[in-house]
Design a protein around this motif. Sequence first.
Motif, PDB file in Angstrom:
ATOM      1  N   ALA A  40       0.832  -1.204   0.000  1.00 57.79           N
ATOM      2  CA  ALA A  40       0.000   0.000   0.000  1.00 57.79           C
ATOM      3  C   ALA A  40       0.867   1.255   0.000  1.00 57.79           C
ATOM      4  O   ALA A  40       0.556   2.247  -0.678  1.00 57.79           O
ATOM      5  CB  ALA A  40      -0.922  -0.006   1.219  1.00 57.79           C
ATOM      6  N   PHE A  41       1.981   1.214   0.743  1.00 53.36           N
ATOM      7  CA  PHE A  41       2.867   2.373   0.778  1.00 53.36           C
ATOM      8  C   PHE A  41       3.521   2.588  -0.586  1.00 53.36           C
ATOM      9  O   PHE A  41       3.659   3.729  -1.043  1.00 53.36           O
ATOM     10  CB  PHE A  41       3.923   2.179   1.861  1.00 53.36           C
ATOM     11  CG  PHE A  41       4.821   3.374   2.061  1.00 53.36           C
ATOM     12  CD1 PHE A  41       4.326   4.546   2.595  1.00 53.36           C
ATOM     13  CD2 PHE A  41       6.158   3.313   1.710  1.00 53.36           C
ATOM     14  CE1 PHE A  41       5.143   5.642   2.789  1.00 53.36           C
ATOM     15  CE2 PHE A  41       6.984   4.402   1.894  1.00 53.36           C
ATOM     16  CZ  PHE A  41       6.477   5.578   2.439  1.00 53.36           C
ATOM     17  N   SER A  42       3.913   1.510  -1.246  1.00 50.57           N
ATOM     18  CA  SER A  42       4.497   1.634  -2.589  1.00 50.57           C
ATOM     19  C   SER A  42       3.504   2.272  -3.553  1.00 50.57           C
ATOM     20  O   SER A  42       3.879   3.114  -4.383  1.00 50.57           O
ATOM     21  CB  SER A  42       4.924   0.258  -3.103  1.00 50.57           C
ATOM     22  OG  SER A  42       5.966  -0.280  -2.319  1.00 50.57           O
ATOM     23  N   GLU A  43       2.242   1.884  -3.448  1.00 51.78           N
ATOM     24  CA  GLU A  43       1.213   2.481  -4.296  1.00 51.78           C
ATOM     25  C   GLU A  43       1.043   3.962  -3.976  1.00 51.78           C
ATOM     26  O   GLU A  43       0.866   4.790  -4.871  1.00 51.78           O
ATOM     27  CB  GLU A  43      -0.114   1.742  -4.104  1.00 51.78           C
ATOM     28  CG  GLU A  43      -1.273   2.309  -4.897  1.00 51.78           C
ATOM     29  CD  GLU A  43      -1.022   2.298  -6.408  1.00 51.78           C
ATOM     30  OE1 GLU A  43      -1.581   3.187  -7.086  1.00 51.78           O
ATOM     31  OE2 GLU A  43      -0.271   1.427  -6.902  1.00 51.78           O
ATOM     32  N   ARG A  44       1.125   4.297  -2.686  1.00 53.62           N
ATOM     33  CA  ARG A  44       0.996   5.696  -2.300  1.00 53.62           C
ATOM     34  C   ARG A  44       2.150   6.527  -2.841  1.00 53.62           C
ATOM     35  O   ARG A  44       1.961   7.686  -3.234  1.00 53.62           O
ATOM     36  CB  ARG A  44       0.944   5.787  -0.773  1.00 53.62           C
ATOM     37  CG  ARG A  44       0.382   7.101  -0.254  1.00 53.62           C
ATOM     38  CD  ARG A  44      -1.051   7.283  -0.649  1.00 53.62           C
ATOM     39  NE  ARG A  44      -1.597   8.532  -0.111  1.00 53.62           N
ATOM     40  CZ  ARG A  44      -2.447   9.310  -0.777  1.00 53.62           C
ATOM     41  NH1 ARG A  44      -2.870   8.964  -1.994  1.00 53.62           N
ATOM     42  NH2 ARG A  44      -2.894  10.427  -0.229  1.00 53.62           N
ATOM     43  N   ILE A  45       3.346   5.947  -2.871  1.00 48.77           N
ATOM     44  CA  ILE A  45       4.492   6.641  -3.460  1.00 48.77           C
ATOM     45  C   ILE A  45       4.224   6.942  -4.923  1.00 48.77           C
ATOM     46  O   ILE A  45       4.515   8.044  -5.417  1.00 48.77           O
ATOM     47  CB  ILE A  45       5.773   5.796  -3.303  1.00 48.77           C
ATOM     48  CG1 ILE A  45       6.189   5.725  -1.827  1.00 48.77           C
ATOM     49  CG2 ILE A  45       6.914   6.374  -4.141  1.00 48.77           C
ATOM     50  CD1 ILE A  45       7.327   4.765  -1.562  1.00 48.77           C
ATOM     51  N   ARG A  46       3.666   5.964  -5.640  1.00 50.19           N
ATOM     52  CA  ARG A  46       3.361   6.185  -7.059  1.00 50.19           C
ATOM     53  C   ARG A  46       2.331   7.298  -7.237  1.00 50.19           C
ATOM     54  O   ARG A  46       2.369   8.040  -8.221  1.00 50.19           O
ATOM     55  CB  ARG A  46       2.857   4.891  -7.698  1.00 50.19           C
ATOM     56  CG  ARG A  46       3.947   3.856  -7.964  1.00 50.19           C
ATOM     57  CD  ARG A  46       3.453   2.711  -8.814  1.00 50.19           C
ATOM     58  NE  ARG A  46       2.586   1.823  -8.052  1.00 50.19           N
ATOM     59  CZ  ARG A  46       3.022   0.782  -7.355  1.00 50.19           C
ATOM     60  NH1 ARG A  46       4.321   0.514  -7.323  1.00 50.19           N
ATOM     61  NH2 ARG A  46       2.189   0.024  -6.686  1.00 50.19           N
ATOM     62  N   GLN A  47       1.426   7.411  -6.270  1.00 52.36           N
ATOM     63  CA  GLN A  47       0.361   8.401  -6.389  1.00 52.36           C
ATOM     64  C   GLN A  47       0.818   9.817  -6.055  1.00 52.36           C
ATOM     65  O   GLN A  47       0.468  10.773  -6.769  1.00 52.36           O
ATOM     66  CB  GLN A  47      -0.808   8.016  -5.470  1.00 52.36           C
ATOM     67  CG  GLN A  47      -1.540   6.748  -5.882  1.00 52.36           C
ATOM     68  CD  GLN A  47      -2.531   6.295  -4.813  1.00 52.36           C
ATOM     69  OE1 GLN A  47      -2.569   6.829  -3.708  1.00 52.36           O
ATOM     70  NE2 GLN A  47      -3.350   5.306  -5.165  1.00 52.36           N
ATOM     71  N   ILE A  48       1.579   9.973  -4.973  1.00 52.99           N
ATOM     72  CA  ILE A  48       1.878  11.326  -4.500  1.00 52.99           C
ATOM     73  C   ILE A  48       3.374  11.612  -4.357  1.00 52.99           C
ATOM     74  O   ILE A  48       3.753  12.711  -3.958  1.00 52.99           O
ATOM     75  CB  ILE A  48       1.166  11.602  -3.157  1.00 52.99           C
ATOM     76  CG1 ILE A  48       1.685  10.679  -2.047  1.00 52.99           C
ATOM     77  CG2 ILE A  48      -0.346  11.471  -3.308  1.00 52.99           C
ATOM     78  CD1 ILE A  48       1.095  10.990  -0.672  1.00 52.99           C
ATOM     79  N   GLY A  49       4.228  10.646  -4.690  1.00 50.04           N
ATOM     80  CA  GLY A  49       5.661  10.852  -4.583  1.00 50.04           C
ATOM     81  C   GLY A  49       6.203  10.438  -3.219  1.00 50.04           C
ATOM     82  O   GLY A  49       5.468  10.416  -2.224  1.00 50.04           O
TER      83      GLY A  49
END
Length: 284
Positions: free
Chosen positions: A251-260
Motif C-alpha cells: 500500500a505504501f508503494s502504491e501511495r508513493i506512485r500516487q503522490i511521490g
Amino acid sequence: MTPDYATLVVEQIDHVRRITLNRPEHHNPLTPRSMREILQAVELAEADEQVRVVIIRSSGRSFSSGYGYVAEDVEEGDFAQNGSIEDDVTAMIRLGSGWGRIWDCLIPVIAQVHGNCLAGGTDLALHCDVVVAAEDARIGFPPVRSMGVPPTNMWIYNVGPQWAKRLLLTGDTVTGREAKDIGLVVATAPAEELDQVVLDLASRMALIGRDLLIGNKRVVNMGVELMGRSQLQKFAAMSDAVGHRAPEALAFSERIRQIGLRNAVRERDDGFRPPDRSTPPPDR
C-alpha cells in the motif's frame, strides 16, 4: 594511488585514512555506485600498511539519508529484473555481505555521524567499529513503519534487545545525545567540533601499532560472531524480503506512485508525531 571517486573524497592524515561521502545535495544517499566506492576505499585503506585507522564521514547536512536512487549511480544488473522474492532475498543477502566487508576490515573504522543518519545510513554506521555523533544528529530506521525490516540488523549488538525493539517497533529516531545514553554511539560533540573530536580519537588509536589494533579488533569481532551476527544477518535479509510484500508495504508503494516519496513519507510519519501535552485533558 587513490582512485578518482564520483561520490567520495579520500584524505590521508598521518596514519588515518578519512573517507568523506560527498553527495551533499542529495543528503549522501547510498546508491549502488556510492556503496561500491565506499567498500573499495575501505579495502584500499586496509591494504595500505601505513593506515591504522579509517574514518567514514559525510559532507553537507546529513551523514546519509539512506538507500537511494540516482540515475548516474546505477549500472546494469544493480537491481533484480523479475522481482521474485528469491531475487529480493539474494539482493538483501548481498547487501549485508557488502557491509560485512567494513565490519571485517582488519583495522578500526570509525563512523562520524551528523545530521540525518537514517535507514541504510544506520546499516553503514553500525558496521563500523565505533560511532561518534553530533549531539543533534538524528539516528533511526523509519522505513520499518511501512517498508520492511532492517536488512542487516546490527541494532541488537549495539543497544541490546529492549532498545532494539523500542526503536524498530516504532521507527522512532534518537538524537546523538540520546544515542549515547543507550550505547548506540560511544561519544558525542557539538556539530562544529565533531571533525576534531573524531580525528583526535582516530589519532589516539593510531598511536598503537597496526598488528595490535588488528588483534584486539579481531577478538571483539569474534565475540560478536559467536553471538550469531552472520546468521542473524541472513535471517534479517530474508525477513526484509518478506516484509517488502506485506500489505502495508504494498500500500505504501502504491501511495508513493500516487503522490511521490517525500509526500508519502510525510503522510506516514504524521501519525507518529508525539501528542501535544501542553493542554491538560478535559475533566471527565
